[in-house]
Motif scaffolding. Sequence first.
Motif, PDB file in Angstrom:
ATOM      1  N   TYR A  41       0.784  -1.235   0.000  1.00  0.00           N
ATOM      2  CA  TYR A  41       0.000   0.000   0.000  1.00  0.00           C
ATOM      3  C   TYR A  41       0.822   1.296   0.000  1.00  0.00           C
ATOM      4  N   TYR A  42       2.068   1.247   0.468  1.00  0.00           N
ATOM      5  CA  TYR A  42       2.790   2.489   0.704  1.00  0.00           C
ATOM      6  C   TYR A  42       4.128   2.585  -0.027  1.00  0.00           C
ATOM      7  N   PHE A  43       4.584   1.487  -0.578  1.00  0.00           N
ATOM      8  CA  PHE A  43       5.930   1.458  -1.147  1.00  0.00           C
ATOM      9  C   PHE A  43       6.078   2.363  -2.360  1.00  0.00           C
ATOM     10  N   LEU A  44       5.137   2.311  -3.281  1.00  0.00           N
ATOM     11  CA  LEU A  44       5.273   3.093  -4.511  1.00  0.00           C
ATOM     12  C   LEU A  44       5.292   4.588  -4.204  1.00  0.00           C
ATOM     13  N   GLU A  45       4.427   5.041  -3.309  1.00  0.00           N
ATOM     14  CA  GLU A  45       4.424   6.454  -2.912  1.00  0.00           C
ATOM     15  C   GLU A  45       5.758   6.838  -2.279  1.00  0.00           C
ATOM     16  N   PHE A  46       6.281   5.953  -1.424  1.00  0.00           N
ATOM     17  CA  PHE A  46       7.583   6.190  -0.806  1.00  0.00           C
ATOM     18  C   PHE A  46       8.673   6.266  -1.872  1.00  0.00           C
ATOM     19  N   ALA A  47       8.636   5.324  -2.807  1.00  0.00           N
ATOM     20  CA  ALA A  47       9.673   5.266  -3.845  1.00  0.00           C
ATOM     21  C   ALA A  47       9.675   6.523  -4.706  1.00  0.00           C
ATOM     22  N   ASN A  48       8.508   7.078  -4.942  1.00  0.00           N
ATOM     23  CA  ASN A  48       8.408   8.272  -5.785  1.00  0.00           C
ATOM     24  C   ASN A  48       8.976   9.517  -5.112  1.00  0.00           C
ATOM     25  N   PRO A  99       6.270  -0.393 -11.740  1.00  0.00           N
ATOM     26  CA  PRO A  99       7.442   0.344 -11.229  1.00  0.00           C
ATOM     27  C   PRO A  99       7.911  -0.176  -9.866  1.00  0.00           C
ATOM     28  N   ALA A 100       6.958  -0.510  -8.983  1.00  0.00           N
ATOM     29  CA  ALA A 100       7.312  -1.037  -7.665  1.00  0.00           C
ATOM     30  C   ALA A 100       7.957  -2.412  -7.792  1.00  0.00           C
TER      31      ALA A 100
END
Length: 201
Positions: free
Chosen positions: A150-157, A191-192
């Motif tokens: 739930y949170y990884f992609l937002e963090f990665a960006n 992307p994730a």
Amino acid sequence: MGKAQIMQQNILNQVLNDIDQFNLNDPNRQFDELGNIHPKEFLYGKRMSNCLHDFMLSPPAQLQIAARAQHIGRWLSPRSDYPEGRAGYLKWRKDLGSKHAELCADIMRKYQLDEAQIEATCSLLRKEKLKQNPLTQALEDVICLVFLKYYFLEFANKHEQAKVISIVQKTWAKMSAEGQKAALALELPSPALRLVQQALA
């Protein structure tokens, strides 16, 4: 299900509901995957419970409570109240675990649960005996799964790729073999998924 089991389930449901009611006070808001907006830690608690039940068949009550209470009242102890740097971060995380345990214990005592069960739940929230206590490890696995899902992609960006890959590697090291298997089965956005694959290469 006998009367005693029904009573235990009813009490568990009341404890979980009280945790939800507390987290509804979170002033921060976050969208879910359907575009609905919720108090941030209320949504996090629901996601933790859902992932726990996907990860483990019939988890014990203390693990269900600890999963739901993992971020109870987190907005009351912001990171900005602590010094910058790793030492400040670690102190913040340790204090958070103690605060979550304290708030959760207050709710459990309201329903006259025995102190042994309360302390077992608080121990999970303080992350004691990670890699030794299977329930602490299961909670850590679920935390990592929720982050990745739930949170990884937002963090990665928001961060440089080298930092993101390092975080994935550290997250992976915290997980059990079962947790890692569950992580590999997640349907992550492309992307994730690429970042996870790079981190594990």
